[in-house]
Design an enzyme around this catalytic site. Structure first.
Site: not given
Ligand SMILES: NC(=O)c1ccc[n+]([C@@H]2O[C@H](COP(=O)([O-])OP(=O)(O)OC[C@H]3O[C@@H](n4cnc5c(N)ncnc54)[C@H](O)[C@@H]3O)[C@@H](O)[C@H]2O)c1
Ligand SMILES: O=C(O)C[C@H](O)C(=O)O
Length: 336
Positions: A31-32, A199, A36, A56, A172, A141
């Site tokens: 969530a941080s 994805h 999140g 988090d 998407d 991811n």
């Molecule tokens: N599904 C999708 O379409 C999609 C889109 C964008 C990003 N993502 C994925 O979402 C994830 C997060 O992206 P972001 O930009 O928020 O990253 P970020 O680094 O800004 O935030 C991730 C957060 O996860 C926390 N974290 C790390 N390990 C943890 C644990 N064991 N338990 C709880 N919290 C933990 C970190 O402290 C941080 O606050 C990435 O894997 C990214 O690839 C997926």
């Molecule tokens: O592209 C990434 O790594 C993050 C996410 O899966 C996205 O589609 O934006």
């Protein structure tokens, strides 16, 4: 302006009843982070959420204190560090997981596997202990592997229900609506289109032939738009130049999906979302198709929409990659 999110304007928030049968507890794990925080903001803004647990490994006291000053009904609590994971998830009805590291330029989503697989495994184990009936949305991811990971962990714990575990691919669809709306001169909010498969890159299969309102682009433009939707995540990663991947658009998409789950729990009918789930629609054992959601998760998998020849080619290209991603996730749980 928020029609797809179904979050209320201030007036709705102020008049919303918080009687006990309307309670919905949502937990956000990670969530941080970049996703999140804005995701938690959108959930806090929604009158549909009554308890919001923010977990988090860092910074949750600050994020929770900040959000708790917003004058909406959801009661916000922060849970910091692994010792507080169980308390964060206790009796949650919806769990959304954006925990883990994002990509940097030059990386594939699969390059995140080594770090993020363990994060998802541990959160799934905590779900099995504290809220085995929760509807779970996995944003982390590589989604194509993380959903099989969570599923195998829940199977091991004896509480797996395939109808309750979702890989969140809503971004998407949001992107497809934005790009097609722009290209066709439509309000993107009026556009609907299924995006099926998985994805990542070639596993993302936008079905422009199923777009509503119907579009009539030349073949070359269909190809260009389809490729842009498949590579849109990389477009953001490149533009952010080392500062991460999509966060704000993902928060919007994640809130839309989470609130669709909440609305389904509350008994709203005919909620349809595409998501990456356990599936027997194709040869890939996890696959995203349109789903009808209900209080217990997937009420009906609406299956494969009709595909034209170009889309059948995209499907053929996606299956081997999906199978590899799924196997990698399943084997990780076997070995770890
Ligand atoms: N599904 C999708 O379409 C999609 C889109 C964008 C990003 N993502 C994925 O979402 C994830 C997060 O992206 P972001 O930009 O928020 O990253 P970020 O680094 O800004 O935030 C991730 C957060 O996860 C926390 N974290 C790390 N390990 C943890 C644990 N064991 N338990 C709880 N919290 C933990 C970190 O402290 C941080 O606050 C990435 O894997 C990214 O690839 C997926
Ligand atoms: O592209 C990434 O790594 C993050 C996410 O899966 C996205 O589609 O934006």
């Amino acid at each position: 302006m928020f029609s797809r999110l179904s979050i209320g304007v201030a007036q709705v928030v102020r008049t919303f009843s918080t009687s006990s049968q309307n309670n919905v507890k949502v937990a956000v794990c990670g969530a941080s982070g970049g996703i999140g925080q804005p995701l938690s903001l959108l959930l806090k803004q929604s009158p549909l959420v009554t308890q919001l647990h923010l977990y988090d490994i860092v910074h949750t006291p600050g994020v929770a204190a900040d959000l708790s000053h917003i004058d909406t009904p959801a009661v916000v609590r922060g849970f910091n560090g692994a010792d507080n994971l169980d308390a964060a998830l206790k009796d949650a009805q919806v769990v959304i997981i954006p925990a883990g590291v994002p990509r940097k330029p030059g990386m594939t989503r699969d390059d995140l596997f080594n770090t993020n697989a363990g994060v998802v495994r541990d959160i799934a184990a905590a779900i099995s202990r504290n809220c085995p009936k929760a509807l779970v949305g996995i944003i982390t991811n590589p989604v194509n592997s993380c959903v099989p990971i969570a599923s195998e962990v829940l199977k091991k714990a004896g509480c797996y229900d395939a109808n309750r575990i979702f890989g969140v691919s809503t971004l998407d669809i949001v992107r497809a609506c934005a790009f097609i709306g722009e290209a066709a001169g439509h309000n993107p909010l009026d556009v609907t289109i299924p995006v099926i498969g998985g994805h990542s890159g070639v596993t993302i299969i936008p079905l422009l032939s199923n777009c509503k309102p119907a579009v009539n682009f030349p073949e070359s433009q269909v190809k260009q738009l389809s490729e842009r939707i498949q590579e849109a995540g990389t477009e953001v990663v490149k533009a952010k130049a080392g500062a991460g991947s999509a966060t704000l658009s993902m928060a919007y998409a994640g809130a839309r999906f989470a609130l669709s789950l909440v609305r389904a729990i509350k008994g709203e009918k005919n909620i349809i979302e595409c998501a990456y789930v356990r599936s027997n629609v194709t040869e890939a054992t996890y696959f995203s198709t349109p789903l009808r959601l209900g209080p217990n998760g997937i009420e009906e998998n609406l299956g494969l929409p009709k595909l034209n020849a170009f889309e059948q080619g995209l499907l053929k290209a996606a299956i081997p990659e999906l199978k590899t991603n799924i196997k990698k996730g399943e084997e990780f749980v076997l070995k770890n």
